[in-house]
Design a protein around this motif. Structure first.
Motif, mmCIF file in Angstrom:
data_model
loop_
_atom_site.group_PDB
_atom_site.id
_atom_site.type_symbol
_atom_site.label_atom_id
_atom_site.label_comp_id
_atom_site.label_asym_id
_atom_site.label_seq_id
_atom_site.Cartn_x
_atom_site.Cartn_y
_atom_site.Cartn_z
ATOM 1 N N ILE A 30 40.919 39.758 41.820
ATOM 2 C CA ILE A 30 39.521 40.199 41.852
ATOM 3 C C ILE A 30 38.663 39.308 40.960
ATOM 4 O O ILE A 30 37.561 38.914 41.336
ATOM 5 C CB ILE A 30 39.408 41.683 41.462
ATOM 6 C CG1 ILE A 30 39.990 42.552 42.582
ATOM 7 C CG2 ILE A 30 37.964 42.068 41.173
ATOM 8 C CD1 ILE A 30 40.079 44.014 42.250
ATOM 9 N N ARG A 31 39.152 38.947 39.791
ATOM 10 C CA ARG A 31 38.376 38.063 38.889
ATOM 11 C C ARG A 31 38.200 36.687 39.508
ATOM 12 O O ARG A 31 37.130 36.097 39.435
ATOM 13 C CB ARG A 31 39.067 37.959 37.535
ATOM 14 C CG ARG A 31 38.938 39.261 36.749
ATOM 15 C CD ARG A 31 39.286 39.053 35.348
ATOM 16 N NE ARG A 31 38.427 38.001 34.817
ATOM 17 C CZ ARG A 31 37.954 37.974 33.610
ATOM 18 N NH1 ARG A 31 38.268 38.932 32.795
ATOM 19 N NH2 ARG A 31 37.199 36.995 33.192
ATOM 20 N N TRP A 33 38.198 35.976 42.667
ATOM 21 C CA TRP A 33 37.341 36.161 43.818
ATOM 22 C C TRP A 33 35.872 36.196 43.401
ATOM 23 O O TRP A 33 35.009 35.661 44.075
ATOM 24 C CB TRP A 33 37.734 37.447 44.524
ATOM 25 C CG TRP A 33 37.138 37.632 45.882
ATOM 26 C CD1 TRP A 33 36.565 36.688 46.668
ATOM 27 C CD2 TRP A 33 37.060 38.846 46.604
ATOM 28 N NE1 TRP A 33 36.142 37.229 47.842
ATOM 29 C CE2 TRP A 33 36.440 38.574 47.825
ATOM 30 C CE3 TRP A 33 37.468 40.138 46.344
ATOM 31 C CZ2 TRP A 33 36.202 39.553 48.774
ATOM 32 C CZ3 TRP A 33 37.246 41.098 47.301
ATOM 33 C CH2 TRP A 33 36.621 40.810 48.495
ATOM 34 N N ASP A 34 35.569 36.820 42.267
ATOM 35 C CA ASP A 34 34.197 36.887 41.782
ATOM 36 C C ASP A 34 33.735 35.570 41.180
ATOM 37 O O ASP A 34 32.550 35.288 41.155
ATOM 38 C CB ASP A 34 34.062 37.997 40.736
ATOM 39 C CG ASP A 34 33.978 39.372 41.373
ATOM 40 O OD1 ASP A 34 33.694 39.431 42.583
ATOM 41 O OD2 ASP A 34 34.179 40.364 40.668
ATOM 42 N N ARG A 35 34.617 34.754 40.655
ATOM 43 C CA ARG A 35 34.230 33.491 40.014
ATOM 44 C C ARG A 35 33.932 32.388 41.013
ATOM 45 O O ARG A 35 33.088 31.549 40.766
ATOM 46 C CB ARG A 35 35.348 33.000 39.097
ATOM 47 C CG ARG A 35 35.430 33.741 37.812
ATOM 48 C CD ARG A 35 36.449 33.079 36.928
ATOM 49 N NE ARG A 35 36.745 33.937 35.794
ATOM 50 C CZ ARG A 35 37.725 33.747 34.978
ATOM 51 N NH1 ARG A 35 38.535 32.719 35.145
ATOM 52 N NH2 ARG A 35 37.928 34.564 33.971
#
Length: 98
Positions: A30-31, A33-35
């Motif tokens: 998730i991290r 994917w957001d970056r």
């Protein structure tokens, strides 16, 4: 001799480890994917400044580069002066004709 309680606790450890590793992997994904930028909808988000001149025309000289720091009053671009020189000459000619 192993007791039933110790057998149950030995069986729980692999399940707990699997759950913890899965949760850590999920947080990592998730991290990441957001970056990373995505273009699902073909949008790019960036800080932009619109430059709107008081006159319009073709740009014949661009005096700055991408991401160059500029100060107030610096020349950014030069607009083709020929249409305005032509309009001035026509105006002067019509004054002389009067």
């Amino acid at each position: 001799m192993a007791t039933p309680a110790s057998k149950t606790s030995k069986r729980k450890w692999p399940a707990i480890v699997i759950v913890v590793v899965t949760l850590l992997l999920l947080v990592y994904v998730i991290r990441q994917w957001d970056r990373t930028p995505r273009t699902d909808d073909a949008y790019v988000y960036a800080d932009t400044i619109d430059v709107v001149p008081e006159v319009n025309g073709r740009i014949v000289e661009l005096a700055v580069r991408d991401n160059q720091a500029v100060k107030q009053g610096d020349l950014l671009f030069r607009i083709d002066p020929r249409p305005y020189q032509d309009a001035l000459a026509r105006g002067n000619a019509s004054l002389v004709a009067l």
